[in-house]
Motif scaffolding. Structure first.
Motif, PDB file in Angstrom:
ATOM      1  N   SER A  60      34.853 -30.317  26.698  1.00 28.82           N
ATOM      2  CA  SER A  60      35.274 -31.589  26.864  1.00 28.82           C
ATOM      3  C   SER A  60      34.875 -32.246  25.402  1.00 28.82           C
ATOM      4  N   ARG A  61      34.809 -33.389  24.978  1.00 33.54           N
ATOM      5  CA  ARG A  61      34.697 -33.421  23.480  1.00 33.54           C
ATOM      6  C   ARG A  61      33.111 -34.541  23.092  1.00 33.54           C
ATOM      7  N   SER A  62      32.596 -33.601  24.545  1.00 32.73           N
ATOM      8  CA  SER A  62      31.036 -34.063  24.393  1.00 32.73           C
ATOM      9  C   SER A  62      30.277 -32.860  24.714  1.00 32.73           C
ATOM     10  N   SER A  63      30.292 -31.606  24.553  1.00 33.44           N
ATOM     11  CA  SER A  63      30.023 -29.911  25.637  1.00 33.44           C
ATOM     12  C   SER A  63      30.015 -28.998  23.910  1.00 33.44           C
ATOM     13  N   ALA A  64      28.910 -28.981  24.638  1.00 31.99           N
ATOM     14  CA  ALA A  64      29.017 -27.361  23.436  1.00 31.99           C
ATOM     15  C   ALA A  64      27.888 -26.427  24.615  1.00 31.99           C
ATOM     16  N   ILE A  65      28.537 -24.721  24.292  1.00 30.29           N
ATOM     17  CA  ILE A  65      26.870 -24.424  24.363  1.00 30.29           C
ATOM     18  C   ILE A  65      26.861 -23.200  23.197  1.00 30.29           C
ATOM     19  N   GLU A  66      25.877 -22.655  23.626  1.00 29.07           N
ATOM     20  CA  GLU A  66      25.039 -21.746  22.199  1.00 29.07           C
ATOM     21  C   GLU A  66      25.261 -20.485  22.793  1.00 29.07           C
ATOM     22  N   LEU A  67      26.117 -19.302  22.207  1.00 32.16           N
ATOM     23  CA  LEU A  67      26.174 -18.396  22.666  1.00 32.16           C
ATOM     24  C   LEU A  67      25.936 -17.517  21.098  1.00 32.16           C
ATOM     25  N   THR A  68      25.495 -15.888  21.832  1.00 34.36           N
ATOM     26  CA  THR A  68      25.668 -15.060  20.512  1.00 34.36           C
ATOM     27  C   THR A  68      26.972 -14.353  19.917  1.00 34.36           C
ATOM     28  N   LEU A  69      27.161 -14.088  18.664  1.00 34.48           N
ATOM     29  CA  LEU A  69      28.458 -13.339  18.191  1.00 34.48           C
ATOM     30  C   LEU A  69      28.792 -12.128  19.838  1.00 34.48           C
ATOM     31  N   ALA A  70      27.732 -11.217  20.000  1.00 36.80           N
ATOM     32  CA  ALA A  70      28.333 -10.558  21.378  1.00 36.80           C
ATOM     33  C   ALA A  70      28.733 -11.214  23.125  1.00 36.80           C
ATOM     34  N   GLU A  71      28.232 -12.218  22.661  1.00 35.82           N
ATOM     35  CA  GLU A  71      28.478 -13.498  24.010  1.00 35.82           C
ATOM     36  C   GLU A  71      29.684 -14.047  23.561  1.00 35.82           C
ATOM     37  N   LEU A  72      30.497 -14.383  22.321  1.00 34.30           N
ATOM     38  CA  LEU A  72      31.658 -15.205  21.822  1.00 34.30           C
ATOM     39  C   LEU A  72      32.544 -14.005  22.515  1.00 34.30           C
ATOM     40  N   GLU A  73      32.537 -12.882  21.669  1.00 29.57           N
ATOM     41  CA  GLU A  73      34.069 -11.640  21.545  1.00 29.57           C
ATOM     42  C   GLU A  73      33.797 -12.075  23.319  1.00 29.57           C
ATOM     43  N   LYS A  74      32.692 -11.473  24.241  1.00 28.04           N
ATOM     44  CA  LYS A  74      32.641 -11.040  25.945  1.00 28.04           C
ATOM     45  C   LYS A  74      33.207 -12.488  26.284  1.00 28.04           C
ATOM     46  N   HIS A  75      33.427 -13.617  26.773  1.00 32.64           N
ATOM     47  CA  HIS A  75      33.185 -15.067  26.942  1.00 32.64           C
ATOM     48  C   HIS A  75      34.946 -15.181  26.759  1.00 32.64           C
ATOM     49  N   SER A  76      35.186 -15.308  24.927  1.00 25.37           N
ATOM     50  CA  SER A  76      36.064 -15.892  24.801  1.00 25.37           C
ATOM     51  C   SER A  76      37.687 -14.592  24.926  1.00 25.37           C
ATOM     52  N   GLY A  77      37.409 -13.685  24.939  1.00 28.89           N
ATOM     53  CA  GLY A  77      38.510 -12.588  26.079  1.00 28.89           C
ATOM     54  C   GLY A  77      39.160 -12.547  24.665  1.00 28.89           C
ATOM     55  N   TYR A  78      39.152 -12.497  23.401  1.00 29.69           N
ATOM     56  CA  TYR A  78      39.303 -12.282  22.113  1.00 29.69           C
ATOM     57  C   TYR A  78      40.127 -10.676  21.635  1.00 29.69           C
ATOM     58  N   SER A  79      41.516 -10.904  20.768  1.00 27.55           N
ATOM     59  CA  SER A  79      41.725  -9.820  20.153  1.00 27.55           C
ATOM     60  C   SER A  79      41.522  -8.774  19.472  1.00 27.55           C
ATOM     61  N   GLU A  80      40.866 -10.120  18.602  1.00 33.00           N
ATOM     62  CA  GLU A  80      40.403  -9.179  17.409  1.00 33.00           C
ATOM     63  C   GLU A  80      39.407  -9.623  16.593  1.00 33.00           C
ATOM     64  N   TRP A  81      39.076  -9.961  15.296  1.00 32.34           N
ATOM     65  CA  TRP A  81      39.113 -10.709  14.769  1.00 32.34           C
ATOM     66  C   TRP A  81      39.744 -10.284  13.393  1.00 32.34           C
ATOM     67  N   VAL A  82      39.631 -11.873  12.550  1.00 33.51           N
ATOM     68  CA  VAL A  82      40.651 -11.811  11.666  1.00 33.51           C
ATOM     69  C   VAL A  82      39.670 -12.800  10.449  1.00 33.51           C
ATOM     70  N   ASP A  83      40.810 -12.580   9.194  1.00 38.68           N
ATOM     71  CA  ASP A  83      39.875 -13.464   7.970  1.00 38.68           C
ATOM     72  C   ASP A  83      40.872 -14.478   8.065  1.00 38.68           C
ATOM     73  N   VAL A  84      41.080 -15.270   8.521  1.00 42.10           N
ATOM     74  CA  VAL A  84      41.982 -16.508   7.544  1.00 42.10           C
ATOM     75  C   VAL A  84      41.696 -17.762   7.315  1.00 42.10           C
ATOM     76  N   GLY A  85      39.625 -17.575   7.174  1.00 41.10           N
ATOM     77  CA  GLY A  85      38.983 -18.860   6.915  1.00 41.10           C
ATOM     78  C   GLY A  85      39.109 -19.206   5.190  1.00 41.10           C
ATOM     79  N   LYS A  86      38.761 -19.979   4.493  1.00 42.81           N
ATOM     80  CA  LYS A  86      38.662 -20.579   2.857  1.00 42.81           C
ATOM     81  C   LYS A  86      37.369 -21.391   3.086  1.00 42.81           C
ATOM     82  N   GLU A  87      37.041 -21.325   1.576  1.00 42.17           N
ATOM     83  CA  GLU A  87      35.625 -22.605   1.330  1.00 42.17           C
ATOM     84  C   GLU A  87      34.513 -21.929   2.530  1.00 42.17           C
ATOM     85  N   TRP A  88      34.382 -21.064   2.743  1.00 44.63           N
ATOM     86  CA  TRP A  88      33.210 -20.478   3.827  1.00 44.63           C
ATOM     87  C   TRP A  88      32.006 -20.002   2.967  1.00 44.63           C
ATOM     88  N   GLU A  89      33.095 -19.154   1.940  1.00 46.05           N
ATOM     89  CA  GLU A  89      32.135 -17.847   1.373  1.00 46.05           C
ATOM     90  C   GLU A  89      31.347 -18.738   0.278  1.00 46.05           C
TER      91      GLU A  89
END
Length: 156
Positions: A127-156
């Protein structure tokens, strides 16, 4: 309602009480950081793209932007974001509430390495007014992610 689907999803791990709902919008990185009292970069924004006519999600840090050349090098095509009216239908959550949890079947989820700087991050919860705090391990587990990627910029 989309947030109820996310709560039900987290219920299987007794985590539904960790889903936070707010009286104000947390739809943008800035709004989410303000309501959560954290740095903008720790907001795990979920971006919706169309790749080979199928939707995909990329979760990245709040201060990262998609680098088109990195995206094309990794995925083999130009980055094409879903249009606002396509998001709810194709992903299962509305714009501003898109997250990698309780999404429509068959959607691949990718996690951007911009998130690896943090112990915990805050993705939306459907929803537009919700969030959950997750560790990276929890994010990996609960997102069902395929892989880590490097497609971002301007954060380094």
């Amino acid at each position: 309602m989309s947030i109820e689907a996310v709560k039900n999803y987290f219920r299987q791990w007794n985590m539904e009480d960790r889903v936070r709902e707010f009286a104000v919008s947390s739809a943008t990185v800035e709004e989410a950081a303000m309501v959560l009292g954290c740095e903008e970069q720790r907001i795990a924004k979920t971006m919706s793209f169309k790749l080979n006519d199928a939707p995909i999600l990329i979760v990245m840090a709040g201060d990262a932007r998609v680098d088109n050349s990195k995206y094309k090098a990794h995925f083999g095509s130009k980055a094409a974001m879903l249009k606002g009216d396509e998001v709810t239908e194709l992903i299962g959550h509305p714009p501003g509430g898109v997250c990698p949890f309780a999404i429509n079947e068959g959607i691949k989820v990718y996690l951007d390495k911009s998130l690896k700087r943090f112990e915990t991050v805050f993705p939306a919860c459907g929803s537009r007014s919700s969030a959950i705090e997750l560790t990276l391990a929890e994010l990996e587990k609960h997102s069902g992610y395929s892989e880590w990627v490097d497609v971002g910029k301007e954060w380094e």
